[in-house]
Design an enzyme around this catalytic site. Structure first.
Site, PDB file in Angstrom:
ATOM      1  N   PRO A 289       0.870  -1.033  -0.067  1.00 46.27           N
ATOM      2  CA  PRO A 289      -0.104  -0.006  -0.032  1.00 46.27           C
ATOM      3  C   PRO A 289       0.692   1.426  -0.178  1.00 46.27           C
ATOM      4  O   PRO A 289       1.949   1.126   0.631  1.00 46.27           O
ATOM      5  CB  PRO A 289      -0.602  -0.140   1.336  1.00 46.27           C
ATOM      6  CG  PRO A 289      -0.052  -0.909   2.148  1.00 46.27           C
ATOM      7  CD  PRO A 289       0.823  -1.746   1.361  1.00 46.27           C
ATOM      8  N   GLY A 290       0.416   2.327  -0.669  1.00 44.55           N
ATOM      9  CA  GLY A 290       1.073   3.462  -0.918  1.00 44.55           C
ATOM     10  C   GLY A 290       0.133   4.479  -0.375  1.00 44.55           C
ATOM     11  O   GLY A 290       0.055   5.199   0.862  1.00 44.55           O
ATOM     12  N   ARG A 291      -0.676   5.009  -1.166  1.00 42.88           N
ATOM     13  CA  ARG A 291      -1.889   5.915  -0.965  1.00 42.88           C
ATOM     14  C   ARG A 291      -2.573   5.832   0.195  1.00 42.88           C
ATOM     15  O   ARG A 291      -2.722   6.795   0.934  1.00 42.88           O
ATOM     16  CB  ARG A 291      -2.910   5.878  -2.099  1.00 42.88           C
ATOM     17  CG  ARG A 291      -3.838   6.944  -2.117  1.00 42.88           C
ATOM     18  CD  ARG A 291      -5.029   6.504  -3.301  1.00 42.88           C
ATOM     19  NE  ARG A 291      -4.334   6.276  -4.439  1.00 42.88           N
ATOM     20  CZ  ARG A 291      -4.268   7.006  -5.190  1.00 42.88           C
ATOM     21  NH1 ARG A 291      -4.588   8.205  -5.139  1.00 42.88           N
ATOM     22  NH2 ARG A 291      -3.889   6.452  -6.564  1.00 42.88           N
ATOM     23  N   ARG A 328      -2.413  16.673  -9.278  1.00 46.31           N
ATOM     24  CA  ARG A 328      -3.427  15.524  -9.460  1.00 46.31           C
ATOM     25  C   ARG A 328      -4.605  15.816 -10.217  1.00 46.31           C
ATOM     26  O   ARG A 328      -5.290  14.978 -10.940  1.00 46.31           O
ATOM     27  CB  ARG A 328      -3.698  14.820  -8.276  1.00 46.31           C
ATOM     28  CG  ARG A 328      -2.332  14.177  -7.704  1.00 46.31           C
ATOM     29  CD  ARG A 328      -2.607  13.057  -6.679  1.00 46.31           C
ATOM     30  NE  ARG A 328      -2.921  11.913  -7.041  1.00 46.31           N
ATOM     31  CZ  ARG A 328      -4.683  11.669  -6.801  1.00 46.31           C
ATOM     32  NH1 ARG A 328      -5.478  12.662  -6.263  1.00 46.31           N
ATOM     33  NH2 ARG A 328      -5.199  10.758  -7.077  1.00 46.31           N
ATOM     34  N   TYR A 332      -5.389  14.106 -13.582  1.00 46.27           N
ATOM     35  CA  TYR A 332      -6.420  12.815 -13.450  1.00 46.27           C
ATOM     36  C   TYR A 332      -7.722  13.319 -13.123  1.00 46.27           C
ATOM     37  O   TYR A 332      -8.740  12.739 -12.966  1.00 46.27           O
ATOM     38  CB  TYR A 332      -6.285  11.883 -12.494  1.00 46.27           C
ATOM     39  CG  TYR A 332      -4.706  11.458 -12.189  1.00 46.27           C
ATOM     40  CD1 TYR A 332      -3.959  10.985 -13.238  1.00 46.27           C
ATOM     41  CD2 TYR A 332      -3.993  11.842 -10.959  1.00 46.27           C
ATOM     42  CE1 TYR A 332      -2.635  10.438 -13.060  1.00 46.27           C
ATOM     43  CE2 TYR A 332      -2.676  11.561 -10.648  1.00 46.27           C
ATOM     44  CZ  TYR A 332      -2.054  10.650 -11.865  1.00 46.27           C
ATOM     45  OH  TYR A 332      -0.766  10.571 -11.682  1.00 46.27           O
ATOM     46  N   CYS A 359       1.378  29.862 -14.942  1.00 47.37           N
ATOM     47  CA  CYS A 359       1.068  30.764 -16.430  1.00 47.37           C
ATOM     48  C   CYS A 359       0.196  29.269 -17.092  1.00 47.37           C
ATOM     49  O   CYS A 359       1.179  28.921 -17.952  1.00 47.37           O
ATOM     50  CB  CYS A 359       2.044  31.310 -16.824  1.00 47.37           C
ATOM     51  SG  CYS A 359       2.484  32.623 -16.195  1.00 47.37           S
ATOM     52  N   GLU A 360      -0.773  29.149 -16.810  1.00 49.05           N
ATOM     53  CA  GLU A 360      -1.415  27.888 -17.489  1.00 49.05           C
ATOM     54  C   GLU A 360      -2.737  27.769 -17.109  1.00 49.05           C
ATOM     55  O   GLU A 360      -3.014  27.657 -16.043  1.00 49.05           O
ATOM     56  CB  GLU A 360      -0.640  26.505 -17.224  1.00 49.05           C
ATOM     57  CG  GLU A 360      -1.194  25.102 -17.607  1.00 49.05           C
ATOM     58  CD  GLU A 360      -0.028  24.196 -17.720  1.00 49.05           C
ATOM     59  OE1 GLU A 360       0.959  24.227 -17.824  1.00 49.05           O
ATOM     60  OE2 GLU A 360      -0.527  23.220 -17.907  1.00 49.05           O
ATOM     61  N   TYR A 388       1.026  11.377  -3.101  1.00 47.16           N
ATOM     62  CA  TYR A 388       1.320  11.755  -4.605  1.00 47.16           C
ATOM     63  C   TYR A 388       1.005  12.855  -5.156  1.00 47.16           C
ATOM     64  O   TYR A 388       0.655  13.707  -5.882  1.00 47.16           O
ATOM     65  CB  TYR A 388       0.192  10.770  -5.797  1.00 47.16           C
ATOM     66  CG  TYR A 388       0.495   9.462  -5.467  1.00 47.16           C
ATOM     67  CD1 TYR A 388       1.692   8.851  -6.129  1.00 47.16           C
ATOM     68  CD2 TYR A 388      -0.539   8.721  -4.771  1.00 47.16           C
ATOM     69  CE1 TYR A 388       1.869   7.376  -5.831  1.00 47.16           C
ATOM     70  CE2 TYR A 388      -0.349   7.357  -4.904  1.00 47.16           C
ATOM     71  CZ  TYR A 388       0.753   6.521  -5.326  1.00 47.16           C
ATOM     72  OH  TYR A 388       0.851   5.366  -5.374  1.00 47.16           O
TER      73      TYR A 388
HETATM   74  N1  LLP Z   1       2.774  -1.286  -5.758  1.00 46.41           N
HETATM   75  C1  LLP Z   1       3.072  -1.059  -7.495  1.00 46.41           C
HETATM   76  C2  LLP Z   1       3.883  -2.125  -8.225  1.00 46.41           C
HETATM   77  C3  LLP Z   1       2.554   0.121  -7.883  1.00 46.41           C
HETATM   78  O1  LLP Z   1       2.733   0.323  -9.032  1.00 46.41           O
HETATM   79  C4  LLP Z   1       1.869   1.020  -6.846  1.00 46.41           C
HETATM   80  C5  LLP Z   1       1.349   2.365  -7.756  1.00 46.41           C
HETATM   81  C6  LLP Z   1       1.673   0.763  -5.477  1.00 46.41           C
HETATM   82  C7  LLP Z   1       2.370  -0.578  -5.263  1.00 46.41           C
HETATM   83  C8  LLP Z   1       1.041   1.754  -4.533  1.00 46.41           C
HETATM   84  O2  LLP Z   1      -0.474   1.901  -4.969  1.00 46.41           O
HETATM   85  P1  LLP Z   1      -1.313   2.636  -4.060  1.00 46.41           P
HETATM   86  O3  LLP Z   1      -1.740   1.970  -2.774  1.00 46.41           O
HETATM   87  O4  LLP Z   1      -0.572   3.773  -3.714  1.00 46.41           O
HETATM   88  O5  LLP Z   1      -2.567   2.917  -4.746  1.00 46.41           O
HETATM   89  N2  LLP Z   1       0.087   9.160  -9.292  1.00 46.41           N
HETATM   90  C9  LLP Z   1      -0.881   8.358  -9.367  1.00 46.41           C
HETATM   91  C10 LLP Z   1      -1.020   7.178  -8.651  1.00 46.41           C
HETATM   92  C11 LLP Z   1       0.084   6.143  -9.479  1.00 46.41           C
HETATM   93  C12 LLP Z   1       0.225   4.813  -8.706  1.00 46.41           C
HETATM   94  C13 LLP Z   1       1.289   3.925  -9.204  1.00 46.41           C
HETATM   95  N3  LLP Z   1       1.564   2.706  -8.486  1.00 46.41           N
HETATM   96  C14 LLP Z   1      -1.995   9.356  -8.269  1.00 46.41           C
HETATM   97  O6  LLP Z   1      -1.677  10.326  -8.273  1.00 46.41           O
HETATM   98  O7  LLP Z   1      -3.008   8.890  -8.086  1.00 46.41           O
END
Ligand code: LLP
Length: 429
Positions: A289-291, A328, A332, A359-360, A388
């Site tokens: 998990p990241g987000r 973002r 998106y 400027c956009e 992100y």
């Molecule tokens: N593992 C892999 C291999 C990934 O490519 C990603 C995210 C994660 C884990 C983590 O995913 P999460 O839990 O954060 O959803 N910039 C975009 C998000 C790109 C995500 C790319 N990969 C945004 O701002 O929404």
């Protein structure tokens, strides 16, 4: 409120127990705030959920979501693994004293320099994207006298309902090797031949900001079927199964709540049932998990500037940041919740678009929001910006990046200092 770390107290917005107006005054704006306790809590949601069910699991924080030294220190203290995608993330983790044997190195294009750098620093696992990466790893591992542990990243062919840019598990994705085309099978056979490569198992990542619990169930089912097939064909038994990241977060009150622990339980139970039916040894389970670790631990503060009312058309509220600290919406059309931090007790009846200072015309943070009538000098807060945002910030228009201030038990401290004008020219010769 959107998240329990957001409160209105006497008309002022409080975040992580602190008055945002005091913090804006102390550090200036734009300003990223991060709630350290919330980050830790989010890590523990994953670890406790998996820990209750099974002892052989690892939670990796996908550090692309937000990467700076303090974050890696927190991950080390929380006993998390990490997912890294570049030499820059590896270097930052190293500088934070993070034990790199607990890192998994992703990326669909690791350069020879990246591979050497990671191996020289004894990084734990590579998550290999394709055939030629295997050749490069073997060549460099043999030169350095290493035996490199790897997972193979596979695409299970699932189309999630997230937006296109973060939909990564499809057959035609730039990531991984497709199961459907038969190439996944070929890459397993290929990987097993190398002397300096140890294939530990498989990885898939289906998409990001996924709310639908079935997605992970379908993903794991396809991966388990594939593991069964590899045992039949090559007498190969995988010891690790990494199901990737991707759980969604609430950006607005309209987003649903996800019970992550409940979701994990469902997926684990389905995996266990199938594994037992296949008479396959239960592999180590990994998640990335990241987000959902950092998003709701973040908030961005701005100072309101120009309020422009185009009679008969629309209103704009401009702030002192924008797509440079949060690209973002521009990328998106991501939804966010916006507050006027000094007018929390005023009626929200003013419709406008929140825009940045670049400027956009595409420099929009959020379109058509309804907030109390804004004035120059108000403090504008955008919630759920921990993932992100800082990691995708830029210096477009030569705008310095904001600092990151962490909050922990009523104390605030700078984790990343504000960029200065001098920083902007530091590489210019
Ligand atoms: N593992 C892999 C291999 C990934 O490519 C990603 C995210 C994660 C884990 C983590 O995913 P999460 O839990 O954060 O959803 N910039 C975009 C998000 C790109 C995500 C790319 N990969 C945004 O701002 O929404």
């Amino acid at each position: 409120m959107l998240c329990k770390n957001i409160e209105s107290v006497n008309g002022n917005l409080h975040f992580a127990g602190m008055n945002t107006l005091t913090l804006a005054k102390k550090y200036g704006t734009p300003l990223y705030l991060m709630d350290e306790e919330r980050i830790r809590e989010n890590c523990r949601i994953y670890k406790n959920a998996l820990g209750k069910l099974y002892d052989n699991f690892t939670v990796l924080y996908a550090s692309k979501a937000c990467s700076f030294k303090r974050i890696y220190e927190i991950m080390k203290e929380e006993n998390m693994g990490i997912d890294v995608v570049s030499s820059g993330e590896i270097y930052t983790a190293l500088r934070a004293g993070f034990p790199l044997e607990k890192a998994y190195f992703h990326s669909n294009n690791k350069t020879d320099d990246d591979i050497s750098f990671a191996m020289e620093n004894s990084l734990g696992h590579f998550v290999v994207d394709g055939f030629d990466e295997l050749d490069a790893i073997e060549r460099i591992a043999s030169k350095l006298g290493k035996n490199q542990k790897i997972l193979l990243r596979l695409t299970p062919g699932i189309d999630t309902h997230t937006y296109e840019a973060v939909n990564t598990g499809k057959v035609d994705s730039k990531f991984g090797t497709a199961i459907e085309t038969g190439q996944a099978e070929e890459i397993v056979e290929y990987a097993l031949k190398f002397k300096h490569i140890q294939l530990c198992g498989f990885h898939c990542h289906i998409g990001s900001n996924v709310f639908d619990s079935d997605t992970f169930l379908r993903g794991s089912e396809i991966m388990l079927d594939f593991m069964g097939l590899m045992r039949e064909k090559f007498d190969y038994t995988a010891k690790e199964l990494d199901l990737g990241g991707g759980y969604g977060v609430r950006y607005t009150d309209d987003d649903e709540y996800i019970d992550i622990a409940e979701n994990i339980k469902k997926v684990y139970e389905a995996v266990k049932l199938k594994i037992d039916a296949m008479n396959y040894p239960m592999p180590q389970i990994l998640m990335e998990p990241g987000r959902s670790i950092v998003a709701d631990a973040g908030m961005t503060l701005y100072t309101a500037g120009t309020v422009k009312e185009i009679t008969g058309y629309k209103n704009y509220l401009s702030v002192d940041g924008g797509m440079t600290d949060n690209p973002r919406y521009a990328l998106y059309k991501s939804p966010y919740t916006v507050f006027l931090a000094n007018k929390m007790d005023k009626e929200s009846n003013y419709k406008c678009s929140l825009v940045g200072r670049c400027c956009e015309s595409g420099d929009v943070i959020q379109e058509d929001i309804t907030i109390p009538k804004p004035h120059r000098g108000d403090i504008v807060a955008v919630a759920t910006t921990g993932a992100y945002n800082y990691s995708m910030a830029s210096n477009y228009n030569r705008i310095p990046r904001p600092p990151v201030v962490m909050i922990n038990s009523g104390e605030d401290y700078i984790a990343v200092r504000r960029e200065t004008l001098e920083d902007l020219t530091v590489n210019d010769l």
